[in-house]
Design a protein around this motif. Structure first.
Motif, PDB file in Angstrom:
ATOM      1  N   ALA A 165       8.683 -13.505  -6.005  1.00 42.45           N
ATOM      2  CA  ALA A 165       8.183 -12.615  -4.954  1.00 42.45           C
ATOM      3  C   ALA A 165       7.044 -11.740  -5.472  1.00 42.45           C
ATOM      4  O   ALA A 165       6.049 -11.521  -4.761  1.00 42.45           O
ATOM      5  N   LEU A 166       7.154 -11.243  -6.702  1.00 40.94           N
ATOM      6  CA  LEU A 166       6.086 -10.444  -7.300  1.00 40.94           C
ATOM      7  C   LEU A 166       4.811 -11.265  -7.464  1.00 40.94           C
ATOM      8  O   LEU A 166       3.719 -10.817  -7.101  1.00 40.94           O
ATOM      9  N   ILE A 167       4.932 -12.469  -7.976  1.00 43.45           N
ATOM     10  CA  ILE A 167       3.762 -13.338  -8.161  1.00 43.45           C
ATOM     11  C   ILE A 167       3.134 -13.676  -6.817  1.00 43.45           C
ATOM     12  O   ILE A 167       1.911 -13.639  -6.661  1.00 43.45           O
ATOM     13  N   HIS A 168       3.952 -13.978  -5.826  1.00 47.00           N
ATOM     14  CA  HIS A 168       3.447 -14.292  -4.493  1.00 47.00           C
ATOM     15  C   HIS A 168       2.681 -13.102  -3.909  1.00 47.00           C
ATOM     16  O   HIS A 168       1.591 -13.265  -3.345  1.00 47.00           O
ATOM     17  N   SER A 169       3.227 -11.895  -4.052  1.00 48.39           N
ATOM     18  CA  SER A 169       2.565 -10.689  -3.545  1.00 48.39           C
ATOM     19  C   SER A 169       1.244 -10.443  -4.265  1.00 48.39           C
ATOM     20  O   SER A 169       0.248 -10.081  -3.641  1.00 48.39           O
ATOM     21  N   ALA A 170       1.224 -10.648  -5.565  1.00 49.38           N
ATOM     22  CA  ALA A 170      -0.007 -10.450  -6.333  1.00 49.38           C
ATOM     23  C   ALA A 170      -1.081 -11.453  -5.914  1.00 49.38           C
ATOM     24  O   ALA A 170      -2.244 -11.082  -5.711  1.00 49.38           O
ATOM     25  N   LYS A 171      -0.701 -12.718  -5.757  1.00 48.52           N
ATOM     26  CA  LYS A 171      -1.657 -13.745  -5.341  1.00 48.52           C
ATOM     27  C   LYS A 171      -2.188 -13.487  -3.936  1.00 48.52           C
ATOM     28  O   LYS A 171      -3.337 -13.801  -3.639  1.00 48.52           O
ATOM     29  N   ALA A 172      -1.361 -12.895  -3.072  1.00 51.00           N
ATOM     30  CA  ALA A 172      -1.775 -12.607  -1.694  1.00 51.00           C
ATOM     31  C   ALA A 172      -2.616 -11.331  -1.598  1.00 51.00           C
ATOM     32  O   ALA A 172      -3.116 -11.001  -0.528  1.00 51.00           O
ATOM     33  N   GLY A 173      -2.746 -10.600  -2.722  1.00 54.55           N
ATOM     34  CA  GLY A 173      -3.561  -9.393  -2.724  1.00 54.55           C
ATOM     35  C   GLY A 173      -2.841  -8.145  -2.254  1.00 54.55           C
ATOM     36  O   GLY A 173      -3.453  -7.092  -2.090  1.00 54.55           O
ATOM     37  N   ARG A 174      -1.547  -8.227  -2.045  1.00 53.29           N
ATOM     38  CA  ARG A 174      -0.803  -7.073  -1.536  1.00 53.29           C
ATOM     39  C   ARG A 174      -0.602  -5.978  -2.580  1.00 53.29           C
ATOM     40  O   ARG A 174      -0.167  -4.885  -2.249  1.00 53.29           O
ATOM     41  N   LEU A 175      -0.936  -6.247  -3.832  1.00 58.00           N
ATOM     42  CA  LEU A 175      -0.773  -5.245  -4.884  1.00 58.00           C
ATOM     43  C   LEU A 175      -2.123  -4.691  -5.361  1.00 58.00           C
ATOM     44  O   LEU A 175      -2.146  -3.864  -6.271  1.00 58.00           O
ATOM     45  N   ASP A 176      -3.204  -5.128  -4.755  1.00 54.52           N
ATOM     46  CA  ASP A 176      -4.532  -4.747  -5.217  1.00 54.52           C
ATOM     47  C   ASP A 176      -4.788  -3.244  -5.165  1.00 54.52           C
ATOM     48  O   ASP A 176      -5.504  -2.714  -5.979  1.00 54.52           O
ATOM     49  N   ARG A 177      -4.236  -2.550  -4.213  1.00 48.75           N
ATOM     50  CA  ARG A 177      -4.482  -1.113  -4.055  1.00 48.75           C
ATOM     51  C   ARG A 177      -3.235  -0.283  -4.353  1.00 48.75           C
ATOM     52  O   ARG A 177      -3.119   0.840  -3.869  1.00 48.75           O
ATOM     53  N   LEU A 178      -2.367  -0.804  -5.147  1.00 50.54           N
ATOM     54  CA  LEU A 178      -1.091  -0.150  -5.420  1.00 50.54           C
ATOM     55  C   LEU A 178      -1.256   1.224  -6.063  1.00 50.54           C
ATOM     56  O   LEU A 178      -0.534   2.150  -5.716  1.00 50.54           O
ATOM     57  N   GLY A 179      -2.199   1.407  -6.961  1.00 43.59           N
ATOM     58  CA  GLY A 179      -2.380   2.671  -7.644  1.00 43.59           C
ATOM     59  C   GLY A 179      -3.248   3.682  -6.903  1.00 43.59           C
ATOM     60  O   GLY A 179      -3.412   4.808  -7.333  1.00 43.59           O
ATOM     61  N   GLU A 180      -3.813   3.301  -5.785  1.00 45.24           N
ATOM     62  CA  GLU A 180      -4.683   4.192  -5.016  1.00 45.24           C
ATOM     63  C   GLU A 180      -3.846   5.031  -4.058  1.00 45.24           C
ATOM     64  O   GLU A 180      -2.794   4.625  -3.603  1.00 45.24           O
ATOM     65  N   GLY A 181      -4.354   6.171  -3.712  1.00 43.14           N
ATOM     66  CA  GLY A 181      -3.648   6.891  -2.690  1.00 43.14           C
ATOM     67  C   GLY A 181      -3.654   8.322  -2.867  1.00 43.14           C
ATOM     68  O   GLY A 181      -3.215   9.238  -2.505  1.00 43.14           O
TER      69      GLY A 181
END
Length: 66
Positions: free
Chosen positions: A50-66
């Protein structure tokens, strides 16, 4: 855990920052980084997938922003 239990990722280059993987059984996956070999992340195959799938889909690209 002996060094023979760990496999170096084929995506890791020579030198530092290498990822190592160990799967001692069908329900456990362990990950460690070469610079901190005593720090081990333990997870399940489904959670890692699930982590790899999320990373490949770009869902973690802005994780540290906010």
């Amino acid at each position: 855990m002996s060094t023979r239990d760990w496999q170096k990722s084929s995506y890791s280059a020579q030198g530092n920052a290498c990822l190592y993987v160990s799967a001692p059984d069908n329900a456990t996956i362990r990950l460690r980084e070469s610079d901190e070999p005593d720090t081990i992340l333990t997870t399940t195959p489904n959670a890692l997938a699930a982590l790899i799938h999320s990373a490949k889909a770009g869902r973690l690209d802005r994780l540290g922003e906010g």
